[in-house]
Write an enzyme that holds these catalytic residues in place. Structure first.
Site, PDB file in Angstrom:
ATOM      1  N   LYS A   5       0.850  -1.206   0.000  1.00  0.00           N
ATOM      2  CA  LYS A   5       0.000   0.000   0.000  1.00  0.00           C
ATOM      3  C   LYS A   5       0.879   1.248   0.000  1.00  0.00           C
ATOM      4  O   LYS A   5       0.638   2.195  -0.738  1.00  0.00           O
ATOM      5  CB  LYS A   5      -0.924  -0.004   1.229  1.00  0.00           C
ATOM      6  N   GLN A  65      -4.738  -1.998   9.544  1.00  0.00           N
ATOM      7  CA  GLN A  65      -4.612  -3.309   8.910  1.00  0.00           C
ATOM      8  C   GLN A  65      -5.223  -4.380   9.822  1.00  0.00           C
ATOM      9  O   GLN A  65      -4.922  -4.450  11.015  1.00  0.00           O
ATOM     10  CB  GLN A  65      -3.130  -3.614   8.628  1.00  0.00           C
ATOM     11  N   ASP A  94     -11.239   2.715   4.137  1.00  0.00           N
ATOM     12  CA  ASP A  94     -11.493   1.272   4.064  1.00  0.00           C
ATOM     13  C   ASP A  94     -13.000   0.981   3.981  1.00  0.00           C
ATOM     14  O   ASP A  94     -13.404  -0.125   3.625  1.00  0.00           O
ATOM     15  CB  ASP A  94     -10.963   0.604   5.344  1.00  0.00           C
TER      16      ASP A  94
HETATM   17  N1  GUN Z   1      -6.901  -7.246   5.938  1.00  0.00           N
HETATM   18  C1  GUN Z   1      -7.225  -7.984   4.841  1.00  0.00           C
HETATM   19  N2  GUN Z   1      -7.873  -7.211   3.943  1.00  0.00           N
HETATM   20  C2  GUN Z   1      -7.961  -5.978   4.477  1.00  0.00           C
HETATM   21  C3  GUN Z   1      -8.510  -4.745   4.003  1.00  0.00           C
HETATM   22  O1  GUN Z   1      -9.087  -4.632   2.910  1.00  0.00           O
HETATM   23  N3  GUN Z   1      -8.389  -3.692   4.856  1.00  0.00           N
HETATM   24  C4  GUN Z   1      -7.789  -3.798   6.072  1.00  0.00           C
HETATM   25  N4  GUN Z   1      -7.740  -2.708   6.835  1.00  0.00           N
HETATM   26  N5  GUN Z   1      -7.267  -4.922   6.527  1.00  0.00           N
HETATM   27  C5  GUN Z   1      -7.348  -5.998   5.732  1.00  0.00           C
END
Ligand code: GUN
Length: 288
Positions: A53, A97, A120
């Protein structure tokens, strides 16, 4: 049956070219879109997702900030860090995350993020607005799947879409977004009886269960569109999805590969939400 590959790598790249233009436009007006990513603990998969990211942010010329905490961090300290980011003018998007360590209540942490910076789309307000079809940040993976379908010219109206998986972050919102495009939606999950009878009815099959190559060709109707959200390792430690690509491609009309399918779209949608958040701020500044 001949099949077409839906390449998230290519479609994501095209979307990021447009995003780059939007970022340049924002920068000319004094705003650099900024994303803060919070990682708690040292789950290796989460570390990889977080660094991907950050790299994408940097490639696009966005501001990226990473906050890393030890696994034994107090929940209240995490919430404090989020409150501080909510007030930070350099930050337009905040992502925590997942998964979080067990002693931390995920719902409390996600609800601490300001809905204006919830890129998100996991805050209860964002989820409520999504359910009502109101303008909001959409969760990145299901939003990315919708973009894949749209860019591939796949009609959804009246089609039977089966979503296998009911997680908060993929399965549930996925079904909602398909419903909003007039598909008839069935959810299947780990307690579903006779899963195969249901998946065999799908015109559009979206699989997000987290089990390597679980969906084989006998689960798929001839001509179905198959979207694989899974990211697993096979017996040879190679990346693979929840769909057995080699057998399913023989019956599907369209199929996403792993890697290079849904994964690149999730990151692209995160960037888009962050840029959108910065544009929202600019619009508010102008109108005040
Ligand atoms: N863990 C796995 N997929 C995601 C996601 O799309 N966002 C976040 N914040 N954590 C994740």
């Amino acid at each position: 049956m001949s099949y077409e590959i839906i390449s998230g790598k290519e479609i994501g790249k095209a979307i990021r070219i447009d995003l780059f233009e939007r970022i340049q436009h924002l920068k000319k007006q004094g705003i650099t879109p900024g994303l803060a990513v919070i990682l708690v603990g040292n789950n290796p998969a989460s570390k990889t997702y977080v660094s991907n990211k950050q790299k994408t942010c940097e490639d696009l010329g966005m501001h990226s900030r990473s906050l890393t905490f030890e696994t034994d961090l107090d929940e209240s300290d995490l919430v404090k860090a989020i409150h501080s980011l909510n007030q930070d003018p350099e930050i337009h998007g905040i992502l925590v995350q997942l998964p979080l360590p067990e002693h931390i209540t995920e719902s409390k942490v996600l609800a601490a993020i300001s809905p204006e910076k919830d890129v998100d789309g996991f805050h209860p307000i964002s989820i409520g607005k999504m359910m009502l079809g109101q303008d909001t940040f959409l969760p990145c993976t299901p939003h990315g799947v919708m973009k894949l379908l749209e860019h591939s010219g796949i009609q959804l109206l009246g089609k039977h879409a089966v979503v296998v998986g009911r997680s908060h972050i993929v399965g549930k919102p996925m079904g909602q977004l398909l419903l909003q495009k007039d598909a008839t939606v069935t959810y299947a999950h780990s307690k579903t009886v006779n899963l195969k009878d249901i998946t065999l009815q799908a015109d559009i099959l979206v699989v997000a269960v987290g089990r390597a190559k679980m969906i084989t060709s006998d689960y798929v109707k001839a001509g179905a569109v198959v979207i694989d959200v899974g990211m697993n390792r096979d017996e040879n430690n190679r990346l693979c999805g929840d769909v057995d690509f080699d057998s399913v491609k023989e019956v599907a009309s369209y199929i996403t590969p792993v890697p290079g399918g849904v994964g690149p779209m999730t990151i692209t949608m995160l960037m888009e939400n962050t840029v959108q958040s910065a544009e929202n701020e600019l619009r508010q500044d102008k109108s005040s």
